[in-house]
Design an enzyme around this catalytic site. Structure first.
Site, short mmCIF file in Angstrom:
data_model
loop_
_atom_site.label_atom_id
_atom_site.label_comp_id
_atom_site.label_asym_id
_atom_site.label_seq_id
_atom_site.Cartn_x
_atom_site.Cartn_y
_atom_site.Cartn_z
N LYS A 88 4.37 -5.93 1.59
CA LYS A 88 5.06 -5.72 3.07
C LYS A 88 5.05 -7.32 3.54
O LYS A 88 4.32 -8.47 3.42
CB LYS A 88 3.63 -5.68 3.80
N SER A 163 2.02 0.42 10.72
CA SER A 163 3.01 -0.67 10.58
C SER A 163 4.04 -0.42 9.37
O SER A 163 4.92 -1.08 9.19
CB SER A 163 2.50 -1.20 11.82
N SER A 187 -2.83 1.13 9.39
CA SER A 187 -1.07 0.99 9.12
C SER A 187 -1.18 0.86 7.95
O SER A 187 0.06 1.27 7.22
CB SER A 187 -0.66 -0.21 9.90
#
Length: 511
Positions: A88, A163, A187
């Site tokens: 990420k 997210s 997330s």
């Protein structure tokens, strides 16, 4: 072994193939890079998955070659050496950009690796690149990224969650067998639920936050993501542990998550006490989500668990409390992006003051959701309102933690749906912040209290044929309980389905 066959293998299988010399880490890496090229963008300009913001092909192949050299030299390899991973883009990496999905950091190369990134490299994992996310990890759909949305591999017209939608979508589209996400209010778990993958939020402090670009420091937690429970546990064991560089890191032994996953796979949950959270379900939850959840609860009973209903009365206040605490910390953390030290700088033509340059840069560099949360947080922390808003929210946080403590005196784990709905269409909620925030109803309490929690696939909703997640919550440092439950459920459901849930995904995605 063909490239498509390699991309379908589990991480544990790939590591074993590399260790035995049946295939090479370079071959495995090249197969996944080819998969990225095939599905993340399309040659005709049509929509691809767009899971990655940066693909580090040269660096990945070099790292894979190093693993192959170590094997050839007879060195002992780690349990995931040579396995590709998607990272990420909120975890700092010195050899590739780290943008946090924001224009204000576009192209920025950090001077250091995050502790998580260092641990991955030391274990011989191959970082394919950096994945898309909502800007500074603020969002539930990955539509707030400054670089365009990620799409759900099950249906390219729908969101992949947020997210960390990029990490989950990379897994579900077989671009990577492993991924790292971060979880501030869901997330990791929410994207896992809507893409049919596994995502774990470790106990707060169980994985180092050093080098994780902060959204809300008291809530953020990096964690492992994969397509099955054992792979997730193996990755968890690589990244977990005490880090003196992180003042919030827990100096305690890491729970035996791999052993728990292996034990859970025998399908016996005898003696386990499971609490169904009364407040997480009912009105506002999609019927197909509730149906799969209740079937999963019945399955837990069939596997030997003692299932009871548990009330956590303050959970209903967790969402409003979270959306005061988080913006307050965002307001503080994002103040560092001031155009003076690094990142974007707008209007610096020699005629403007530092204040003007700062204002122009922040106006141009932050997206709408980041600005919304900065403004909310600044207001909540302002003189005359601090006690009424931020102070009260922290009191609610304490009550939520007490609810968990009381519940875990009665049961070993708690369960709920991971999300109230399946993946919704792109654009459906982007202009309705409150509707978007409600996607995190079930996941937020664990962030407020800091306990461990995870999402595991539990089927497809009848209405739309899209994945549903089972949310499992465990006490602080009870991360191993998540894996025992998840592995038992996975073993039973895979047998019922005749294979992993992702085998039921659209044909283009699994080819």
């Amino acid at each position: 072994m063909s490239a498509p066959e390699l991309t379908r293998r589990t991480a544990a299988e790939l590591a074993a193939l590399v260790a035995s010399g049946e295939t090479s880490a370079v071959e495995v890496t090249r197969a996944h890079l080819d998969r990225v090229a095939a599905v993340d963008t399309t040659a005709d300009g049509g929509p691809g998955v767009h899971a990655f913001l940066h693909v580090a092909a040269e660096e990945a192949l070099a790292a894979a070659a190093e693993v192959d050299a170590q094997r050839a030299a007879g060195e002992r390899l780690g349990p995931l050496a040579g396995v590709p991973l998607a990272l990420k883009d909120v975890i700092t990496t010195a050899d590739m950009p780290t943008t946090a999905g924001s224009r204000i950091l576009e192209g920025w190369r950090p001077p250091y690796d995050a502790t998580v990134a260092r641990a991955l490299r030391a274990a011989g994992l191959v970082i394919l690149g950096k994945t898309n996310l909502d800007e500074f990890a603020m969002g539930s759909s990955t539509e707030n990224s400054a670089f365009g949305p990620t799409r759900n591999p099950w249906d390219l017209t729908r969101i992949p969650g947020g997210s960390g939608g990029g990490s989950a979508a990379a897994l579900a589209s077989f671009q990577a067998p492993l991924a790292i996400g971060t979880d501030t209010g869901g997330s990791i778990r929410q994207p896992a639920a809507v893409t049919g993958t596994v995502g774990v939020k470790p106990t707060y402090g169980g994985v180092s936050r050093y080098g994780l670009i902060a959204c809300a420091s008291s809530l953020d937690q990096a964690g492992p993501c994969a397509r099955n429970v054992l792979d997730t546990a193996l990755l968890h064991s690589v990244i977990a542990g005490h880090d003196p560089l992180d003042s919030t890191s827990i100096d305690q032994p890491v729970p035996d998550v791999v052993g728990a996953a292996r034990r859970g796979a025998d399908g016996d949950l005898s003696g386990l006490r499971v609490g169904v959270v009364k407040e997480l379900g009912g009105e506002g939850y999609q019927p197909g989500v509730e149906a799969r959840f209740h079937e999963a609860v019945e399955l837990l009973g069939k596997l030997g668990a003692d299932v009871v209903e548990v009330s956590c009365p303050h959970f209903e206040y967790a969402l409003p409390a979270y959306y005061l605490i988080l913006p307050s910390e965002v307001s503080s953390n994002l103040a560092r992006f001031d155009a003076m030290r690094y990142g974007l700088r707008v209007g610096d033509d020699g005629t403007r003051s530092a204040e003007e340059v700062m204002t122009m840069t922040r106006g141009a560099g932050f997206g709408a959701e980041a600005k919304r949360r900065i403004i909310l947080g600044t207001y909540a922390l302002s003189s005359g309102y601090y006690d009424a808003y931020y102070g009260q929210a922290q009191k609610v946080r304490t009550l939520v933690a007490r609810d968990f403590a009381a519940a875990f005196e009665q049961v070993d784990v708690l369960v709920s749906p991971t999300t109230p709905t399946t993946a919704f269409p792109l654009g459906e909620k982007v202009d309705d912040p409150l509707a978007m925030y409600k996607n995190d109803l079930c996941t937020i309490p664990s962030n407020l209290a800091g306990n461990a929690s995870a999402s595991f696939p539990c089927g497809l909703a009848d209405e739309d044929g899209l994945p549903v997640g089972l949310h499992v919550m465990a006490p602080v440092l009870g991360d191993d309980r998540l894996y025992r439950v998840g592995a038992a459920v996975e073993q039973a459901l895979v047998a019922e389905w005749g294979g992993p849930l992702l085998d039921q995904a659209p044909a283009w995605e699994t080819s």
